[in-house]
Design a protein around this motif. Structure first.
Motif, PDB file in Angstrom:
ATOM      1  N   ASP A 205       0.784  -1.290   0.031  1.00  0.00           N
ATOM      2  CA  ASP A 205      -0.195  -0.020  -0.026  1.00  0.00           C
ATOM      3  C   ASP A 205       0.796   1.497  -0.043  1.00  0.00           C
ATOM      4  OD1 ASP A 205      -2.642   0.631  -0.230  1.00  0.00           O
ATOM      5  OD2 ASP A 205      -2.714   1.172   2.062  1.00  0.00           O
ATOM      6  N   ALA A 206       2.094   1.169   0.936  1.00  0.00           N
ATOM      7  CA  ALA A 206       2.859   2.422   0.812  1.00  0.00           C
ATOM      8  C   ALA A 206       3.847   2.671  -0.240  1.00  0.00           C
ATOM      9  CB  ALA A 206       3.745   2.348   2.157  1.00  0.00           C
ATOM     10  N   THR A 207       4.093   1.393  -1.077  1.00  0.00           N
ATOM     11  CA  THR A 207       5.006   1.401  -2.197  1.00  0.00           C
ATOM     12  C   THR A 207       4.375   1.533  -3.453  1.00  0.00           C
ATOM     13  OG1 THR A 207       5.388  -0.625  -1.956  1.00  0.00           O
ATOM     14  CG2 THR A 207       6.815   0.885  -0.750  1.00  0.00           C
ATOM     15  N   LEU A 208       3.147   1.278  -3.638  1.00  0.00           N
ATOM     16  CA  LEU A 208       2.677   1.165  -4.955  1.00  0.00           C
ATOM     17  C   LEU A 208       2.781   2.431  -5.709  1.00  0.00           C
ATOM     18  CD1 LEU A 208       0.760  -0.543  -6.888  1.00  0.00           C
ATOM     19  CD2 LEU A 208      -1.241   0.497  -5.843  1.00  0.00           C
ATOM     20  N   GLY A 209       3.097   2.419  -6.676  1.00  0.00           N
ATOM     21  CA  GLY A 209       3.349   3.610  -7.762  1.00  0.00           C
ATOM     22  C   GLY A 209       4.480   4.186  -7.689  1.00  0.00           C
ATOM     23  N   GLY A 210       5.532   3.817  -6.997  1.00  0.00           N
ATOM     24  CA  GLY A 210       6.424   4.644  -6.342  1.00  0.00           C
ATOM     25  C   GLY A 210       7.924   3.656  -6.964  1.00  0.00           C
ATOM     26  N   ALA A 211       8.823   4.223  -7.044  1.00  0.00           N
ATOM     27  CA  ALA A 211       9.986   3.372  -7.465  1.00  0.00           C
ATOM     28  C   ALA A 211      10.958   2.847  -6.160  1.00  0.00           C
ATOM     29  CB  ALA A 211      10.854   4.262  -8.261  1.00  0.00           C
ATOM     30  N   GLU A 212      10.479   3.123  -4.810  1.00  0.00           N
ATOM     31  CA  GLU A 212      11.249   2.652  -3.820  1.00  0.00           C
ATOM     32  C   GLU A 212      10.826   1.220  -3.087  1.00  0.00           C
ATOM     33  OE1 GLU A 212       9.021   5.001  -3.561  1.00  0.00           O
ATOM     34  OE2 GLU A 212      10.042   7.015  -2.983  1.00  0.00           O
ATOM     35  N   GLY A 213      11.581   0.712  -2.403  1.00  0.00           N
ATOM     36  CA  GLY A 213      11.252  -0.601  -1.497  1.00  0.00           C
ATOM     37  C   GLY A 213      10.912  -0.059  -0.372  1.00  0.00           C
ATOM     38  N   PRO A 214      10.136  -0.923   0.561  1.00  0.00           N
ATOM     39  CA  PRO A 214       9.712  -0.768   1.858  1.00  0.00           C
ATOM     40  C   PRO A 214      10.668   0.016   2.708  1.00  0.00           C
ATOM     41  CG  PRO A 214       9.603  -2.904   1.464  1.00  0.00           C
ATOM     42  CD  PRO A 214      10.032  -2.472   0.007  1.00  0.00           C
ATOM     43  N   TYR A 215      11.999  -0.125   2.547  1.00  0.00           N
ATOM     44  CA  TYR A 215      12.857   0.070   3.664  1.00  0.00           C
ATOM     45  C   TYR A 215      13.530   1.314   3.375  1.00  0.00           C
ATOM     46  CZ  TYR A 215      12.030  -4.038   6.136  1.00  0.00           C
ATOM     47  OH  TYR A 215      11.541  -5.309   7.064  1.00  0.00           O
ATOM     48  N   ALA A 216      12.889   2.133   2.105  1.00  0.00           N
ATOM     49  CA  ALA A 216      13.167   3.762   1.794  1.00  0.00           C
ATOM     50  C   ALA A 216      12.937   4.634   2.634  1.00  0.00           C
ATOM     51  CB  ALA A 216      12.749   3.716   0.442  1.00  0.00           C
ATOM     52  N   PRO A 217      13.499   5.684   3.095  1.00  0.00           N
ATOM     53  CA  PRO A 217      12.965   6.861   3.981  1.00  0.00           C
ATOM     54  C   PRO A 217      11.799   7.446   3.411  1.00  0.00           C
ATOM     55  CG  PRO A 217      15.414   6.899   3.746  1.00  0.00           C
ATOM     56  CD  PRO A 217      14.924   5.900   2.668  1.00  0.00           C
ATOM     57  N   GLY A 218      10.911   7.743   4.109  1.00  0.00           N
ATOM     58  CA  GLY A 218       9.637   8.507   3.576  1.00  0.00           C
ATOM     59  C   GLY A 218       8.452   7.602   2.943  1.00  0.00           C
ATOM     60  N   THR A 219       8.568   6.276   3.168  1.00  0.00           N
ATOM     61  CA  THR A 219       7.588   5.419   2.342  1.00  0.00           C
ATOM     62  C   THR A 219       6.420   5.367   3.464  1.00  0.00           C
ATOM     63  OG1 THR A 219       8.987   3.660   3.130  1.00  0.00           O
ATOM     64  CG2 THR A 219       8.668   4.062   0.953  1.00  0.00           C
ATOM     65  N   SER A 220       6.853   5.686   4.780  1.00  0.00           N
ATOM     66  CA  SER A 220       5.649   5.525   5.910  1.00  0.00           C
ATOM     67  C   SER A 220       4.657   6.802   5.616  1.00  0.00           C
ATOM     68  CB  SER A 220       5.958   5.961   7.178  1.00  0.00           C
ATOM     69  OG  SER A 220       5.852   4.829   8.134  1.00  0.00           O
ATOM     70  N   PHE A 221       5.081   8.003   5.070  1.00  0.00           N
ATOM     71  CA  PHE A 221       4.462   8.952   4.712  1.00  0.00           C
ATOM     72  C   PHE A 221       3.533   8.429   3.425  1.00  0.00           C
ATOM     73  CE2 PHE A 221       3.354  13.087   2.497  1.00  0.00           C
ATOM     74  CZ  PHE A 221       2.321  13.526   3.567  1.00  0.00           C
ATOM     75  N   ARG A 222       4.115   7.750   2.625  1.00  0.00           N
ATOM     76  CA  ARG A 222       3.296   7.681   1.473  1.00  0.00           C
ATOM     77  C   ARG A 222       1.939   6.918   1.730  1.00  0.00           C
ATOM     78  NH1 ARG A 222       6.713   6.233  -2.989  1.00  0.00           N
ATOM     79  NH2 ARG A 222       4.916   5.471  -3.813  1.00  0.00           N
ATOM     80  N   ALA A 223       2.020   6.042   2.812  1.00  0.00           N
ATOM     81  CA  ALA A 223       0.656   5.261   3.184  1.00  0.00           C
ATOM     82  C   ALA A 223      -0.124   6.343   3.754  1.00  0.00           C
ATOM     83  CB  ALA A 223       1.072   4.359   4.312  1.00  0.00           C
ATOM     84  N   ILE A 224       0.366   7.373   4.201  1.00  0.00           N
ATOM     85  CA  ILE A 224      -0.654   8.426   4.809  1.00  0.00           C
ATOM     86  C   ILE A 224      -1.286   9.183   3.769  1.00  0.00           C
ATOM     87  CG2 ILE A 224      -0.848  10.498   6.352  1.00  0.00           C
ATOM     88  CD1 ILE A 224       1.408   8.889   7.993  1.00  0.00           C
ATOM     89  N   LEU A 225      -0.400   9.553   2.828  1.00  0.00           N
ATOM     90  CA  LEU A 225      -0.651  10.134   1.877  1.00  0.00           C
ATOM     91  C   LEU A 225      -1.873   9.506   0.970  1.00  0.00           C
ATOM     92  CD1 LEU A 225      -0.525  12.906   0.108  1.00  0.00           C
ATOM     93  CD2 LEU A 225       1.400  11.756  -1.311  1.00  0.00           C
ATOM     94  N   ARG A 226      -1.692   8.098   0.833  1.00  0.00           N
ATOM     95  CA  ARG A 226      -2.699   7.342   0.030  1.00  0.00           C
ATOM     96  C   ARG A 226      -4.280   7.282   1.060  1.00  0.00           C
ATOM     97  NH1 ARG A 226      -1.734   3.594  -3.683  1.00  0.00           N
ATOM     98  NH2 ARG A 226      -3.222   1.931  -3.954  1.00  0.00           N
ATOM     99  N   GLU A 227      -3.893   7.298   2.099  1.00  0.00           N
ATOM    100  CA  GLU A 227      -5.269   7.128   2.986  1.00  0.00           C
ATOM    101  C   GLU A 227      -5.686   8.440   2.859  1.00  0.00           C
ATOM    102  OE1 GLU A 227      -5.795   4.486   4.946  1.00  0.00           O
ATOM    103  OE2 GLU A 227      -7.684   5.346   5.410  1.00  0.00           O
ATOM    104  N   ALA A 228      -4.981   9.606   2.923  1.00  0.00           N
ATOM    105  CA  ALA A 228      -5.549  10.923   2.509  1.00  0.00           C
ATOM    106  C   ALA A 228      -6.499  11.063   1.377  1.00  0.00           C
ATOM    107  CB  ALA A 228      -4.368  12.023   2.763  1.00  0.00           C
ATOM    108  N   THR A 229      -6.073  10.395   0.093  1.00  0.00           N
ATOM    109  CA  THR A 229      -6.749  10.556  -1.146  1.00  0.00           C
ATOM    110  C   THR A 229      -7.929   9.388  -0.668  1.00  0.00           C
ATOM    111  OG1 THR A 229      -5.447   8.491  -1.909  1.00  0.00           O
ATOM    112  CG2 THR A 229      -4.486  10.826  -2.444  1.00  0.00           C
ATOM    113  N   ARG A 230      -7.877   8.756  -0.016  1.00  0.00           N
ATOM    114  CA  ARG A 230      -9.005   7.616   0.090  1.00  0.00           C
ATOM    115  C   ARG A 230     -10.085   8.498   0.752  1.00  0.00           C
ATOM    116  NH1 ARG A 230      -6.176   2.981   2.274  1.00  0.00           N
ATOM    117  NH2 ARG A 230      -5.151   2.274   0.533  1.00  0.00           N
ATOM    118  N   LEU A 231      -9.681   9.389   1.926  1.00  0.00           N
ATOM    119  CA  LEU A 231     -10.636  10.070   2.832  1.00  0.00           C
ATOM    120  C   LEU A 231     -11.413  10.921   1.762  1.00  0.00           C
ATOM    121  CD1 LEU A 231      -8.682  11.337   5.901  1.00  0.00           C
ATOM    122  CD2 LEU A 231     -10.351   9.294   5.534  1.00  0.00           C
ATOM    123  N   GLN A 232     -10.856  11.704   0.804  1.00  0.00           N
ATOM    124  CA  GLN A 232     -11.704  12.437  -0.065  1.00  0.00           C
ATOM    125  C   GLN A 232     -12.433  11.628  -1.293  1.00  0.00           C
ATOM    126  OE1 GLN A 232      -9.582  15.508  -1.952  1.00  0.00           O
ATOM    127  NE2 GLN A 232      -8.045  14.205  -2.881  1.00  0.00           N
TER     128      GLN A 232
END
Ligand SMILES: Cc1cc2nc3c(=O)[nH]c(=O)nc-3n(C[C@H](O)[C@H](O)[C@H](O)COP(=O)(O)OP(=O)(O)OC[C@H]3O[C@@H](n4cnc5c(N)ncnc54)[C@H](O)[C@@H]3O)c2cc1C
Length: 305
Positions: A205-232
């Motif tokens: 969920d956090a890495t879909l559509g990106g080029a990084e693996g799950p141990y790349a810095p910043g990927t936790s925020f990607r999960a939040i961003l994705r949730e934010a798009t879902r909220l709207q």
């Protein structure tokens, strides 16, 4: 150079779904809009193609997720033919032994989830609640015009508004968000959960559509961003007829409001006068002017090429 005298209030370059949404909104407000699309179909990557006679599939993008409901309603896309084959599609992690794991969407599904992963179930519930709280801080920013960085007052107002909003939700939520920003999702999941299947599904969920693996810095925020798009918007949906059906409904909304879509119409240059875009030049050499010119193609192509 040839001139075209047709008068438009706005020109949208690129008929991908972003360009189509912009054009449909402008046309809906009574503007005379032209969409110039280089390809022979609208939708860009939101396209359904016949891969063999009788079989059509989404050729690039296949899931519609986080498409704001307010836009769907405002453009009356249901009236223009948008239907869903499935809504709120589940994420399922496949297990080699057949004990597949479904990320729960309902109480009933959560009960089955708890039975399968008794040790992780409560932590999962808390993880989801925490992610939603942080997404609630980010979601209001998604529809906002970004602040003009060259205007310090506007930037200050934007920061003040964002901080106030965060404070209303509780200062600790803001602190959590700041802590999460640089974090790798893999590190977080290793702390929270035991099940590799669960960790895999959440990392996906956090890495879909990106080029990084799950141990790349910043990927936790990607999960939040994705949730934010879902909220709207809504959960992952499959439009009936594939993603091309979304483009068709948007195109129908534009045409119904008097807009014009030209296919096989490549823009080779933007006309810029005194720092303002004033029109386009097509690769055929025809020049078209309008008071508003909107680029819905790649920013690097727009600015550098
Ligand atoms: C393999 C893959 C799978 C994806 N899967 C999903 C998914 O399942 N769900 C999802 O939500 N997102 C998915 N995405 C992301 C999604 O496709 C993009 O975010 C989306 O296509 C962006 O839409 P757009 O309108 O900005 O641009 P595009 O879809 O790229 O559209 C741009 C349009 O501009 C046109 N154009 C370009 N140059 C010119 C020019 N000079 N003159 C005139 N027209 C021009 C192009 O022909 C194109 O039609 C996927 C992306 C990829 C690469």
């Amino acid at each position: 150079m040839n001139w075209e005298s047709a008068a438009f209030d706005a020109i949208v370059v690129g008929g991908g779904h972003n360009g189509l949404v912009a054009a449909a909104r402008l046309a809906g407000e009574g503007k005379r809009v032209l969409v110039a699309e280089a390809g022979s179909h609208t939708g860009g990557a939101a396209v359904t193609s016949e891969i063999t006679p009788g079989y059509s599939v989404p050729a690039v993008a296949h899931l519609l997720e986080g498409f704001p409901r307010r836009i769907e309603r405002k453009l009356k896309l249901a009236r223009h033919g948008l239907r869903y084959a499935a809504r709120n599609v589940a994420t399922v992690a496949l297990d080699r032994d057949g004990k597949h794991l479904l990320l729960p969407r309902t109480r009933k599904e959560f009960a089955a989830f708890r039975e399968a992963l008794p040790k992780d179930a409560e932590a999962y519930r808390e993880y989801v609640a925490h992610r939603r709280a942080l997404a609630g801080l980010v979601a209001p920013l998604l529809g906002e015009r970004p602040p003009e960085l060259a205007d310090p007052d506007a930037f200050r107002r934007f920061l003040r508004r964002s901080v106030w909003r965060a404070m209303l939700k509780g200062g600790s939520t803001m602190q959590s968000l700041l802590r999460v920003l640089p974090e790798a999702i893999g590190d977080r999941l290793d702390v929270e959960f035991e099940s590799p299947l669960l960790k895999g599904a959440l990392a996906f969920d956090a890495t879909l559509g990106g080029a990084e693996g799950p141990y790349a810095p910043g990927t936790s925020f990607r999960a939040i961003l994705r949730e934010a798009t879902r909220l709207q918007g809504q959960g992952a949906c499959l439009p009936a007829g594939g993603m091309g059906a979304l483009a068709d409904a948007l195109a129908a909304a534009i045409v119904a409001s008097g807009g014009e879509i030209r296919l096989d119409t490549e823009v080779s240059r933007f006309l810029v006068e005194e720092g303002k875009a004033t029109g386009i030049v097509l690769s055929s050499g025809v020049e078209i002017r309008a008071p508003l010119v909107l680029s819905a193609i790649s920013p690097s192509v727009t600015m550098l090429e």
